[in-house]
Design a protein around this motif. Structure first.
Motif, PDB file in Angstrom:
ATOM      1  N   ALA A   1       0.838  -1.199   0.000  1.00 21.38           N
ATOM      2  CA  ALA A   1       0.000   0.000   0.000  1.00 21.38           C
ATOM      3  C   ALA A   1       0.875   1.251   0.000  1.00 21.38           C
ATOM      4  O   ALA A   1       0.638   2.198  -0.758  1.00 21.38           O
TER       5      ALA A   1
ATOM      6  N   GLY B   1       2.522   1.641  -3.308  1.00 22.60           N
ATOM      7  CA  GLY B   1       1.560   2.138  -4.289  1.00 22.60           C
ATOM      8  C   GLY B   1       1.412   3.648  -4.208  1.00 22.60           C
ATOM      9  O   GLY B   1       1.369   4.336  -5.232  1.00 22.60           O
TER      10      GLY B   1
ATOM     11  N   LEU C   1       2.330   6.400  -7.057  1.00 20.90           N
ATOM     12  CA  LEU C   1       1.413   7.464  -7.469  1.00 20.90           C
ATOM     13  C   LEU C   1       2.070   8.843  -7.323  1.00 20.90           C
ATOM     14  O   LEU C   1       2.071   9.658  -8.249  1.00 20.90           O
TER      15      LEU C   1
ATOM     16  N   THR D   1       6.165  -1.926  -6.773  1.00 20.89           N
ATOM     17  CA  THR D   1       4.785  -2.161  -6.318  1.00 20.89           C
ATOM     18  C   THR D   1       4.190  -3.378  -7.008  1.00 20.89           C
ATOM     19  O   THR D   1       3.647  -4.281  -6.366  1.00 20.89           O
TER      20      THR D   1
ATOM     21  N   PHE E   1      -8.989   8.645  -5.931  1.00 18.50           N
ATOM     22  CA  PHE E   1      -8.808   7.199  -6.084  1.00 18.50           C
ATOM     23  C   PHE E   1      -8.151   6.541  -4.872  1.00 18.50           C
ATOM     24  O   PHE E   1      -8.188   5.318  -4.737  1.00 18.50           O
ATOM     25  N   VAL E   2      -7.540   7.334  -4.009  1.00 21.09           N
ATOM     26  CA  VAL E   2      -6.751   6.761  -2.901  1.00 21.09           C
ATOM     27  C   VAL E   2      -7.608   5.874  -2.003  1.00 21.09           C
ATOM     28  O   VAL E   2      -7.282   4.714  -1.745  1.00 21.09           O
TER      29      VAL E   2
ATOM     30  N   PRO F   1     -10.877   4.603  -2.433  1.00 17.54           N
ATOM     31  CA  PRO F   1     -11.489   3.429  -3.069  1.00 17.54           C
ATOM     32  C   PRO F   1     -10.491   2.281  -3.284  1.00 17.54           C
ATOM     33  O   PRO F   1     -10.779   1.135  -2.963  1.00 17.54           O
ATOM     34  N   VAL F   2      -9.301   2.617  -3.796  1.00 15.90           N
ATOM     35  CA  VAL F   2      -8.288   1.582  -4.014  1.00 15.90           C
ATOM     36  C   VAL F   2      -7.819   1.013  -2.669  1.00 15.90           C
ATOM     37  O   VAL F   2      -7.662  -0.203  -2.506  1.00 15.90           O
ATOM     38  N   GLY F   3      -7.649   1.893  -1.687  1.00 15.24           N
ATOM     39  CA  GLY F   3      -7.223   1.457  -0.354  1.00 15.24           C
ATOM     40  C   GLY F   3      -8.219   0.489   0.275  1.00 15.24           C
ATOM     41  O   GLY F   3      -7.834  -0.538   0.833  1.00 15.24           O
TER      42      GLY F   3
ATOM     43  N   ALA G   1     -10.445  -1.378  -1.308  1.00 16.35           N
ATOM     44  CA  ALA G   1     -10.427  -2.633  -2.081  1.00 16.35           C
ATOM     45  C   ALA G   1      -9.230  -3.487  -1.672  1.00 16.35           C
ATOM     46  O   ALA G   1      -9.353  -4.700  -1.449  1.00 16.35           O
ATOM     47  N   TRP G   2      -8.069  -2.848  -1.529  1.00 15.82           N
ATOM     48  CA  TRP G   2      -6.840  -3.555  -1.167  1.00 15.82           C
ATOM     49  C   TRP G   2      -6.939  -4.099   0.258  1.00 15.82           C
ATOM     50  O   TRP G   2      -6.480  -5.211   0.549  1.00 15.82           O
TER      51      TRP G   2
ATOM     52  N   ALA H   1      -4.072   4.882   3.818  1.00 14.88           N
ATOM     53  CA  ALA H   1      -4.854   5.561   2.774  1.00 14.88           C
ATOM     54  C   ALA H   1      -5.465   6.848   3.331  1.00 14.88           C
ATOM     55  O   ALA H   1      -5.419   7.902   2.678  1.00 14.88           O
TER      56      ALA H   1
END
Lengths: 144, 133
Positions: free
Chosen positions: A24, A27, A31, A66, B92-93, B95-97, B99-100, B116
């Motif tokens: 995480a 990632g 970004l 990542t 997006f941070v 939503p992706v966080g 999901a992950w 996140a």
């Protein structure tokens, strides 16, 4: 909880347990570095081509690290090891250069001053990454 | 920095955006705390943590939309490209966080949510700086 089959589960997956937290953070840096490099190259490339090339390079390293850490393919571990090692060398080199020759590094990258702009996480992250790669290494590849 | 934002910026808009910033930061800090607590107590995130995380995501998206309207209305922050990058990225941070974090529900899921949420808070603060006072 998970039943362990020693014969199969030699190598613990990189993307499990604390690995998920590590990925995480990777990632987020992928970004951050990508957007930073993208903006720098798109809007003021001529000002400092070298610094912005390094910026883009760091972005690529974070993306590869990542993806490799999150991947379950057998080769991914090697790719991750290479990417994280380059990351550590990069932050140490760029960090040192930016201290020794600040004039040449007025246009910051993620790795400038050992990642001071990001709470020194860029310096610590590859160390944790290498530790995690070592910790999850299977018994098969253990040197005896 | 010389030639920053114009002084005649509408007071009401500034007030609204300031409130939005504080709301987003407050919600994300709550999520950060809840995520860390869940992780420290060796628990996978439950409904409360997930609700907070989703709320953080929604707040960040609302913030991006409002800022997008401001940009469309002719507002110009110091670094436009960076601002737009942040506004898109921040949406997006979370939503992706989430999901992950949910793909493997362990104590580390809470820590992922916390990271996140922290990112959303930092990006929001950075956005605030980019817009200028």
């Amino acid at each position: 909880m998970t039943p362990t089959t020693p014969a199969i589960a030699r190598q613990r997956p990189l993307s499990s347990g604390p690995g998920r937290l590590l990925i995480a953070v990777y990632g987020i840096f992928a970004l951050a570095a990508t957007s930073r490099a993208g903006v720098q190259i798109a809007t003021k490339w001529h000002e400092a081509p070298l610094a912005y090339t390094l910026s883009a390079f760091s972005a690529v390293v974070y993306i590869v690290a990542t993806v490799a850490l999150a991947s379950s393919r057998p080769q991914a571990r090697t790719v991750a090891l290479v990417a994280v090692s380059i990351e550590l060398i990069g932050v140490l080199l760029i960090g040192t250069f930016s201290v020794v020759a600040p004039g040449d590094f007025r246009h910051p990258t993620v790795w400038s001053l050992y990642g001071i702009g990001y709470g020194f996480v860029p310096l610590i992250l590859p160390m944790i990454g290498l530790w995690w790669l070592r910790r999850t290494r299977g018994a098969a590849s253990e040197p005896t | 920095m010389p030639g920053a934002g114009p002084e005649h910026a509408c007071g009401r808009v500034t007030l609204v955006s300031l409130v939005v910033v504080w709301v987003v930061v407050a919600i994300s800090l709550v999520t950060l705390l809840l995520g860390l607590l869940a992780s420290a107590r060796n628990r996978a995130p439950g409904q409360v943590e997930l609700a907070a995380a989703l709320l953080t995501g929604v707040a960040a998206i609302v913030q991006s939309l409002l800022a997008g309207f401001r940009l469309a209305g002719g507002a110009h922050p110091t670094e436009l490209a960076t601002t737009v990058g942040y506004l898109v990225g921040i949406a997006f941070v979370m939503p992706v966080g989430v999901a992950w974090a949910l793909a493997e529900r362990t104590r580390w899921s809470g820590a992922v949510l916390a990271v996140a949420a922290f990112t959303v808070a930092v990006m929001t603060a950075r956005l605030r700086m980019l817009w200028g006072a």
